[in-house]
Scaffold this active site. Structure first.
Site, PDB file in Angstrom:
ATOM      1  N   ARG A 191       2.844  -8.763   4.451  1.00 49.20           N
ATOM      2  CA  ARG A 191       2.068  -8.418   3.446  1.00 49.20           C
ATOM      3  C   ARG A 191       2.575  -7.583   2.226  1.00 49.20           C
ATOM      4  NH1 ARG A 191      -3.730  -6.802   3.026  1.00 49.20           N
ATOM      5  NH2 ARG A 191      -4.186  -5.304   1.824  1.00 49.20           N
ATOM      6  N   GLU A 194       0.782  -1.176   0.069  1.00 53.62           N
ATOM      7  CA  GLU A 194       0.109   0.230   0.011  1.00 53.62           C
ATOM      8  C   GLU A 194       0.843   1.199  -0.015  1.00 53.62           C
ATOM      9  OE1 GLU A 194      -3.433  -2.478   0.508  1.00 53.62           O
ATOM     10  OE2 GLU A 194      -1.364  -2.607   0.880  1.00 53.62           O
ATOM     11  N   HIS A 207      -1.673   4.024  -1.798  1.00 54.89           N
ATOM     12  CA  HIS A 207      -2.690   4.932  -1.512  1.00 54.89           C
ATOM     13  C   HIS A 207      -2.811   6.239  -2.526  1.00 54.89           C
ATOM     14  CE1 HIS A 207      -3.998   2.924   1.976  1.00 54.89           C
ATOM     15  NE2 HIS A 207      -3.040   2.867   2.636  1.00 54.89           N
ATOM     16  N   TYR A 231       3.414   2.124   1.914  1.00 55.13           N
ATOM     17  CA  TYR A 231       4.047   2.490   3.177  1.00 55.13           C
ATOM     18  C   TYR A 231       5.662   2.404   3.195  1.00 55.13           C
ATOM     19  CZ  TYR A 231      -0.724   2.880   5.141  1.00 55.13           C
ATOM     20  OH  TYR A 231      -2.175   3.135   5.221  1.00 55.13           O
ATOM     21  N   GLN A 247     -18.575   5.004   2.472  1.00 56.68           N
ATOM     22  CA  GLN A 247     -19.163   6.032   3.162  1.00 56.68           C
ATOM     23  C   GLN A 247     -18.910   6.270   4.436  1.00 56.68           C
ATOM     24  OE1 GLN A 247     -23.319   6.067   0.745  1.00 56.68           O
ATOM     25  NE2 GLN A 247     -23.180   7.803   2.038  1.00 56.68           N
TER      26      GLN A 247
END
Length: 672
Positions: A216, A166, A254, A168, A341
């Site tokens: 991961r 992701e 991201h 990081y 949401q």
């Protein structure tokens, strides 16, 4: 015969046995920032363990202060913190579950002055410029990961997950995009892989081979300058050799311009990248992203594409997902609709996460229904989200509930939402509501012409009105012209629409109607169409897994208008609005702000902008100008002196706010 034999199969990993192949993926919740944080977190994970998930992965905890995502974010680097963590692990173990602590160093994504990275390049999504780590600090960070792993073991965790995906810090070391170092941790591919491998070796030196360690890995970076498929496979092999017991797969950074987990992404779209990792190693591999049903998970495991499935948001939506799957009751699963949401959008706006379809998520210590003194007869009028949610929750508590709906089917404005491309998951939401109502034995009366006089005489102890909303019609000359349609006419399929369209109103409904009209439906359900539209290289040959996107011609020419002189879509969801705007830009939708509407006539839409009167010749003008509470029935009840409660859109007409409606209905049902 078991319905999901692969999904429900146990698995031995190191010294622990997972009771099934369902992993609750790590996710930010911000529960630790609320009052009674340890109690909240323990209750949150205990509830999922009671739902029989095979393994829980916590939210990311940094191994040092530089690595926290933001001030007050989770940090685990000191023995003094062990007691608070034991309250979590003991709660999970008492419920028969297993839990692993995720260790995450944010790197250049950290939003605080101590932000560091492999190099000093600022991330596109972060205003903070990172300081480049010295070689000595890199080695210290490696030891910090090892120490945090040791602390996790002492705190009773069953393992750790090292976050190498992701975008990081660890992922930043492996990519050319963010690693410009010239020491032993930069330069060649081998050197860029060294940081994660040294972390795993340091962990094994400190804790031995028995403790479970998951890594991961970024299966595809989806950024220019990311790793290619062969490089990812090579990293996977080295990670396994360095001591990882399992590999979990992450998809995209991201800051990637490609959506990865929203409802606009087809289910199991990233299987090609996961299979690349699976083919490279012998240890178990966990598949992730856009897996939200037991049937989809079973197919994935049966084909050998992965050994386990990670579900984060689906376990927000229904903590009993695994239990219901084991019992062969998939229809009763409250499916994640990937709307973002109440989870990601709240996290990105500095609030704690919950779930649109399950407002109890993250609030387990608040939503504790008290025993009912007596079973009441309750009437709820309106079969939209609020009415159905109230009926279900009140019936679960033991009340007798009758649900009256004037239409021939349940759903209310959910039936409009599920017609929008990228929102087909709303079909699952409606399926869950219908199934649950039937299972609970709620008395559902469709086509009901309700009159207040029907409720005189004390037949019901309480009456709840949930009649929803109606479209607001703006005060524009020509609003009744044959060219004019409402969003209900369009999404409900009752009216045909021409080849050129002006949409008045650029809130969420206006954007949904634009999506519907340009014809993007295949993009959200067919992976190949999605890949072409977003420029994804499913061959994994390119660095980062990207290629030039391909555009297709839209079905119609669409123009969107709003009165406010600001960019259209400014108030759309934080995590999904950019996706919707990107899709419409590709479809050549023109977005026009700062207008004053004059009239609609045979010539089209007349409007003023920058002091100039203009005329746009279009076949149709569609009003998406908000909603009004449908309170006529409520007012009639009041006029006849009958006491009723009002919930959902009938109480407050927002942007078709199912999130608010379901939460309000749930809270009322628990209080009755």
């Amino acid at each position: 015969m078991e319905l999901y034999p692969h999904l429900m199969a146990s698995l031995q990993v190191g010294a622990v046995t997972l009771r099934n192949r369902i992993v609750m993926g790590a996710m930010h919740t911000r529960l630790e920032t609320l009052d009674r944080p340890h109690e909240r977190v323990a209750a949150f994970y205990r509830t999922r363990a009671q739902g029989e998930v095979g393994l829980i992965l916590t939210c990311g905890h940094s191994p040092n202060r530089e690595g926290i995502f933001e001030p007050n974010a989770p940090l685990f680097c000191d023995h003094s913190q062990i007691k608070e963590h034991r309250s979590i692990t003991e709660a999970v173990h008492a419920a028969g579950g297993l839990i692993a602590l995720q260790l995450l160093h944010a790197g250049r994504y950290a939003r605080h002055p101590l932000c560091v990275g492999p190099s000093s390049d600022r991330a596109r999504i972060n205003p903070v410029v990172p300081r480049e780590l010295t070689t000595e600090e890199v080695w210290q960070t490696i030891e910090d990961f090892a120490k945090a792993t040791e602390l996790a073991r002492e705190a009773g965790y069953d393992g750790v997950e090292i976050m190498g995906s992701e975008g990081y810090l660890i992922n930043q070391f492996t990519a050319i995009l963010t690693n410009h170092r010239t020491d032993e941790f930069g330069g060649s591919g081998v050197a860029r892989m060294r940081f994660p491998l040294e972390i795993l070796r340091a962990i094994r030196r400190r804790i031995g081979d028995e403790f479970m360690v998951i890594y991961r890995i970024s299966a595809v970076d989806l950024v220019d300058g990311g790793m290619s498929g062969p490089e990812v496979a090579e990293l996977a092999r080295n990670v396994e050799a360095a001591g990882a017991d399992m590999l979990n797969t992450g998809i995209g950074w991201h800051e990637s311009a490609v959506p990865t987990i929203a409802a606009s992404v087809p289910r199991s779209a990233w299987l090609y990248a996961i299979e690349n990792v699976k083919a490279a190693v012998t240890c178990p591999v966990i598949a992730s992203n856009r897996i939200n049903t037991p049937d989809g998970a079973e197919r994935l495991l049966a084909t050998g594409s992965a050994d386990l499935v990670s579900m984060a948001r689906p376990l927000l939506a229904d903590p009993d997902f695994a239990k219901k799957s084991r019992l062969g009751r998939p229809g009763e699963i409250n499916t994640c609709i990937a709307c973002n949401q109440a989870c990601l959008d709240r996290i990105f706006t500095d609030r704690s996460a919950t779930c649109l379809v399950n407002p109890r998520a993250g609030r387990e210590i608040e939503f504790v229904p008290s025993p009912i003194a007596r079973r009441k007869k309750l009437a709820v009028i309106g079969g939209g989200p609020a009415g159905m949610a109230f009926a279900i929750n009140a019936s679960e508590r033991g009340h007798y509930v009758s649900l009256f709906e004037s239409a021939a089917s349940l759903g209310g404005q959910l039936n409009l939402a599920r017609a929008v491309p990228g929102k087909s998951e709303f079909n699952e939401m409606l399926r869950y509501f219908r199934t649950r109502l039937a299972t609970l034995g709620v008395d559902v009366r469709l086509g009901a012409d309700v009159k207040p006089s029907d409720f005189r005489g004390g037949g019901f102890d309480e009456i709840v009105v949930a009649t929803g909303v109606r479209p607001r019609i703006p005060d524009i000359e020509g609003a009744d012209h044959p060219k004019v349609l409402s969003y209900i006419d369009v999404l409900g399929g009752s009216s045909s629409v021409g080849n050129s369209v002006a949409i008045i109103g650029a809130g969420g409904v206006g954007f949904d109607v634009a999506e519907f009209l340009v014809g993007n439906e295949q993009e959200s359900v067919d992976p190949e169409t999605f890949f072409q539209a977003w420029g994804v290289d499913s061959s994994l040959a390119s660095g980062g897994g990207l290629i030039p996107a391909q555009r297709k011609s839209p079905l119609r020419q669409v123009y969107m208008f709003q009165r406010k002189d600001e960019p259209l879509g400014k108030r759309l969801g934080k995590s999904t609005g950019w996706i919707l705007k990107s899709r419409l830009r590709r479809a050549n939708v023109e977005m026009i702000s700062g207008v004053t509407y004059q009239r609609v006539d045979d010539a089209g839409l007349h409007y003023t902008r920058d002091g100039q009167l203009r005329v746009l010749a279009v076949d149709n003008v569609i009003f998406c100008t908000g909603q009004e509470c449908e309170r006529d029935l409520y007012e009639r009840f009041k006029a006849e002196g009958i006491e009723v409660r009002v919930i959902g859109g009938a109480d407050f007409a927002g942007e078709l706010d199912a999130l608010r409606a379901i939460e309000q209905a749930t809270r009322l049902a628990i209080a009755v």
